[in-house]
Design a protein around this motif. Sequence first.
Motif, PDB file in Angstrom:
ATOM      1  N   PHE A 297      42.774 -14.712 193.257  1.00 21.59           N
ATOM      2  CA  PHE A 297      41.659 -15.064 193.808  1.00 21.59           C
ATOM      3  C   PHE A 297      40.488 -14.703 192.991  1.00 21.59           C
ATOM      4  CE2 PHE A 297      44.832 -14.924 197.669  1.00 21.59           C
ATOM      5  CZ  PHE A 297      44.761 -16.419 197.806  1.00 21.59           C
ATOM      6  N   ASP A 298      40.757 -13.829 192.042  1.00 25.85           N
ATOM      7  CA  ASP A 298      39.267 -13.363 191.551  1.00 25.85           C
ATOM      8  C   ASP A 298      39.403 -13.735 190.184  1.00 25.85           C
ATOM      9  OD1 ASP A 298      36.836 -12.089 191.495  1.00 25.85           O
ATOM     10  OD2 ASP A 298      37.704  -9.995 191.462  1.00 25.85           O
ATOM     11  N   TYR A 299      38.866 -14.840 189.732  1.00 23.46           N
ATOM     12  CA  TYR A 299      38.835 -15.484 188.488  1.00 23.46           C
ATOM     13  C   TYR A 299      37.881 -14.782 187.606  1.00 23.46           C
ATOM     14  CZ  TYR A 299      39.094 -19.540 185.220  1.00 23.46           C
ATOM     15  OH  TYR A 299      39.064 -20.258 183.863  1.00 23.46           O
ATOM     16  N   LYS A 300      38.453 -14.556 186.311  1.00 25.38           N
ATOM     17  CA  LYS A 300      37.548 -14.106 185.450  1.00 25.38           C
ATOM     18  C   LYS A 300      37.729 -14.357 183.890  1.00 25.38           C
ATOM     19  CE  LYS A 300      35.957 -11.371 188.334  1.00 25.38           C
ATOM     20  NZ  LYS A 300      34.522 -11.310 188.886  1.00 25.38           N
ATOM     21  N   PRO A 301      37.228 -15.560 183.752  1.00 28.13           N
ATOM     22  CA  PRO A 301      37.467 -16.315 182.422  1.00 28.13           C
ATOM     23  C   PRO A 301      36.985 -15.687 181.210  1.00 28.13           C
ATOM     24  CG  PRO A 301      35.814 -17.624 183.546  1.00 28.13           C
ATOM     25  CD  PRO A 301      36.530 -16.620 184.497  1.00 28.13           C
ATOM     26  N   SER A 302      36.005 -14.832 181.537  1.00 27.77           N
ATOM     27  CA  SER A 302      35.372 -14.077 180.176  1.00 27.77           C
ATOM     28  C   SER A 302      36.287 -13.158 179.689  1.00 27.77           C
ATOM     29  CB  SER A 302      33.933 -13.616 180.480  1.00 27.77           C
ATOM     30  OG  SER A 302      34.063 -12.376 181.793  1.00 27.77           O
ATOM     31  N   LEU A 303      37.416 -12.742 180.360  1.00 30.26           N
ATOM     32  CA  LEU A 303      38.286 -11.662 179.848  1.00 30.26           C
ATOM     33  C   LEU A 303      39.009 -12.191 178.858  1.00 30.26           C
ATOM     34  CD1 LEU A 303      39.403 -10.030 183.416  1.00 30.26           C
ATOM     35  CD2 LEU A 303      37.851  -9.101 181.267  1.00 30.26           C
TER      36      LEU A 303
ATOM     37  N   LYS B 165      46.794 -19.920 184.970  1.00 33.83           N
ATOM     38  CA  LYS B 165      45.776 -20.930 185.236  1.00 33.83           C
ATOM     39  C   LYS B 165      44.787 -20.934 186.457  1.00 33.83           C
ATOM     40  CE  LYS B 165      47.340 -23.981 181.430  1.00 33.83           C
ATOM     41  NZ  LYS B 165      48.019 -25.585 181.142  1.00 33.83           N
ATOM     42  N   PHE B 166      43.730 -20.749 186.570  1.00 33.38           N
ATOM     43  CA  PHE B 166      42.796 -21.215 187.758  1.00 33.38           C
ATOM     44  C   PHE B 166      42.344 -22.617 187.850  1.00 33.38           C
ATOM     45  CE2 PHE B 166      43.589 -16.943 187.805  1.00 33.38           C
ATOM     46  CZ  PHE B 166      43.417 -16.190 189.086  1.00 33.38           C
ATOM     47  N   THR B 167      42.049 -23.212 189.164  1.00 33.25           N
ATOM     48  CA  THR B 167      41.329 -24.310 189.224  1.00 33.25           C
ATOM     49  C   THR B 167      40.400 -24.278 190.189  1.00 33.25           C
ATOM     50  OG1 THR B 167      43.404 -25.636 188.718  1.00 33.25           O
ATOM     51  CG2 THR B 167      41.797 -26.903 189.856  1.00 33.25           C
TER      52      THR B 167
ATOM     53  N   ALA C 223      36.132 -22.804 195.394  1.00 37.16           N
ATOM     54  CA  ALA C 223      37.017 -21.474 195.395  1.00 37.16           C
ATOM     55  C   ALA C 223      37.813 -21.697 194.164  1.00 37.16           C
ATOM     56  CB  ALA C 223      37.601 -21.222 196.692  1.00 37.16           C
ATOM     57  N   TRP C 224      37.766 -20.560 193.361  1.00 32.47           N
ATOM     58  CA  TRP C 224      38.706 -20.575 192.084  1.00 32.47           C
ATOM     59  C   TRP C 224      40.203 -19.784 192.761  1.00 32.47           C
ATOM     60  CZ3 TRP C 224      38.205 -22.653 187.540  1.00 32.47           C
ATOM     61  CH2 TRP C 224      36.807 -22.901 187.303  1.00 32.47           C
ATOM     62  N   ILE C 225      41.218 -20.645 192.747  1.00 32.29           N
ATOM     63  CA  ILE C 225      42.463 -20.034 193.201  1.00 32.29           C
ATOM     64  C   ILE C 225      43.596 -20.265 192.041  1.00 32.29           C
ATOM     65  CG2 ILE C 225      44.387 -20.556 194.877  1.00 32.29           C
ATOM     66  CD1 ILE C 225      42.071 -21.154 196.670  1.00 32.29           C
ATOM     67  N   SER C 226      44.504 -19.241 191.938  1.00 36.04           N
ATOM     68  CA  SER C 226      45.435 -19.461 190.704  1.00 36.04           C
ATOM     69  C   SER C 226      46.584 -20.595 190.988  1.00 36.04           C
ATOM     70  CB  SER C 226      46.003 -18.175 190.964  1.00 36.04           C
ATOM     71  OG  SER C 226      47.442 -18.212 190.128  1.00 36.04           O
TER      72      SER C 226
ATOM     73  N   ASP D 125      32.476  -8.411 185.782  1.00 35.08           N
ATOM     74  CA  ASP D 125      33.416  -9.410 184.852  1.00 35.08           C
ATOM     75  C   ASP D 125      34.602  -8.833 184.639  1.00 35.08           C
ATOM     76  OD1 ASP D 125      31.323 -11.200 184.827  1.00 35.08           O
ATOM     77  OD2 ASP D 125      30.326 -10.269 182.744  1.00 35.08           O
ATOM     78  N   PHE D 126      35.140  -7.735 185.146  1.00 37.21           N
ATOM     79  CA  PHE D 126      36.202  -7.152 184.907  1.00 37.21           C
ATOM     80  C   PHE D 126      37.239  -6.892 186.145  1.00 37.21           C
ATOM     81  CE2 PHE D 126      33.424  -5.290 181.689  1.00 37.21           C
ATOM     82  CZ  PHE D 126      34.089  -5.616 180.620  1.00 37.21           C
ATOM     83  N   SER D 127      36.502  -7.335 187.149  1.00 36.72           N
ATOM     84  CA  SER D 127      37.074  -7.363 188.558  1.00 36.72           C
ATOM     85  C   SER D 127      37.463  -5.886 188.878  1.00 36.72           C
ATOM     86  CB  SER D 127      38.464  -8.031 188.652  1.00 36.72           C
ATOM     87  OG  SER D 127      38.801  -8.002 190.131  1.00 36.72           O
ATOM     88  N   TYR D 128      36.522  -4.831 188.568  1.00 35.20           N
ATOM     89  CA  TYR D 128      36.875  -3.508 188.551  1.00 35.20           C
ATOM     90  C   TYR D 128      35.866  -2.806 189.807  1.00 35.20           C
ATOM     91  CZ  TYR D 128      38.565   0.910 186.870  1.00 35.20           C
ATOM     92  OH  TYR D 128      39.496   2.060 186.627  1.00 35.20           O
ATOM     93  N   ASN D 129      34.638  -3.184 189.589  1.00 36.44           N
ATOM     94  CA  ASN D 129      33.725  -2.777 190.723  1.00 36.44           C
ATOM     95  C   ASN D 129      33.052  -3.824 191.340  1.00 36.44           C
ATOM     96  OD1 ASN D 129      33.560   0.176 189.890  1.00 36.44           O
ATOM     97  ND2 ASN D 129      32.846  -0.529 188.059  1.00 36.44           N
ATOM     98  N   ILE D 130      32.699  -3.685 192.514  1.00 38.00           N
ATOM     99  CA  ILE D 130      31.799  -4.600 193.360  1.00 38.00           C
ATOM    100  C   ILE D 130      30.453  -4.663 193.180  1.00 38.00           C
ATOM    101  CG2 ILE D 130      31.559  -5.274 195.796  1.00 38.00           C
ATOM    102  CD1 ILE D 130      34.105  -3.976 196.637  1.00 38.00           C
TER     103      ILE D 130
END
Length: 491
Positions: free
Chosen positions: A80-86, A122-124, A133-136, A436-441
């Motif tokens: 659920f937590d899409y991070k394309p920049s990674l 892939k996310f859509t 909402a981006w979902i896998s 951007d790293f889904s590490y911290n809120i």
Amino acid sequence: MNPIQEHLSQITRRHFFKTGGLGLGTAALASLESQYNQAQAAPAEMKATGGLPGVPHFAPKAKRAIYLFMAGSPSQLDTFDYKPSLDKLFDKDLPEEVRKGQRLTTMTSGQSRFPLAPSKFKFTKHDNGGEGAWISELLPHTAGIVKDISIVRSIWTEAINHDPAITYICTGNQLPGRPSLGSWLSYGLGSMNENLPSFVVLTSTWSGRQQAQALYNRLWGSGFLASKYSGVSLRSKGDPVLFLSNPPGVSAKLRRRMLDTLAEMNQNEFNAIGDPEIQTRISQYEMAFRMQTSVPELTDISKETKATLDMYGPDVHKPGTFAYHCLLARRMAERGVRFSQIFHRGWDQHANIAGDLPKQCKDIDQPAAALVKDLKQRGMLDDTLVIWGGEFGRTVYCQGKLTRENYGRDHHPRCFSIWMSGGGIKPGLVHGTTDDFSYNIVDKPVHIHEFNATILKCLGIDHKKLSYKFQGLDQRLTGVEDHHPVEEILA
């Protein structure tokens, strides 16, 4: 010492006055409660047996709840937590300023590097009636109900290892011995069906990582509350409940006579020493007798329509599967079970995400979505709360060897994702943001105590008022800190 003399010697002066006071207090309370109920009679559809006077504290949006618990912690980065920049940072080290010296598990603390592992799935972006909402791709059926669910991407906890973390979110404390969420609900709200338990637990088979963390009875136990508030676990093989069927040669009539005699003996014991657990024992024996009829009817899905069975998927015909349990959860909701909790294990992908995670998602995706759709088409979603989630999240960096094709992720308590649907929840919402790293809120953090307070509010409970005196303290599911429900996701 003679057993009778030993028993009598335990009845001290203090014990006598304590039990005598309890008896007088109970009589007085019963009288007051009767007057209160007559003056404050709730609508017929809201009535329940048992529970506390004055609870619910306000009109609830949900009468019941179904908790789909993914034990082992699903990876938010792959769901659920899409991070394309990674993608452009593959195999780069996680910056120290992101980790900020936060605690690591012993499984990765010794690594010389913390290589970033973007999701290979892939996310859509799906239309949820709002900003989208981006979902896998692993959860296509969940994507199909995105307008009916609220996704919270900013849940966090202090616990970093499985057993304290799952104990924490289920009971409000990392240490064992506290009542579970379902037990608090049974204690406060009572039961809506005298022939079924108010709190039922199901443990599903799973297809992914075959070595999974153990699940202990304390996760659905009643802790310091009376044992009658514990969850009743239904088995997948044999009798759904142990000894549900009478043994050969024992008829229902004979079983009834046995229980009557046993109840008389237990009542005599209660009159002598006043232990409230004896009354619990009597009521549980009676419940077990009634369940000999109600449980077989509950677990018989032969009268469900083909369209309904097809909606849950092919596994619905296999007892013990998540699909079968989701259908049972809907049937329990129809029959007045207050709280049902389905545990699906194996979400602990320290390695082989490419192999295990798709299997886990396939197990749960269609049945979970079908449960929401089934409740909705029956007009039950408005007053049934459905919850999906685990005990913490997974790291953005890889544990062990990293390749483009596969990777593993360690435990991560600082952020993870859940979704909720139904009674009291705004549909089509995405709440909270991580870095951007889904590490911290970075926006709208939700502690697990606030998460549990939100669940309680949907069911009409002020979490600060539902307490129990134990060890000199007014104990609560949500601890003593000043937590609040997440108002932004409440309808």
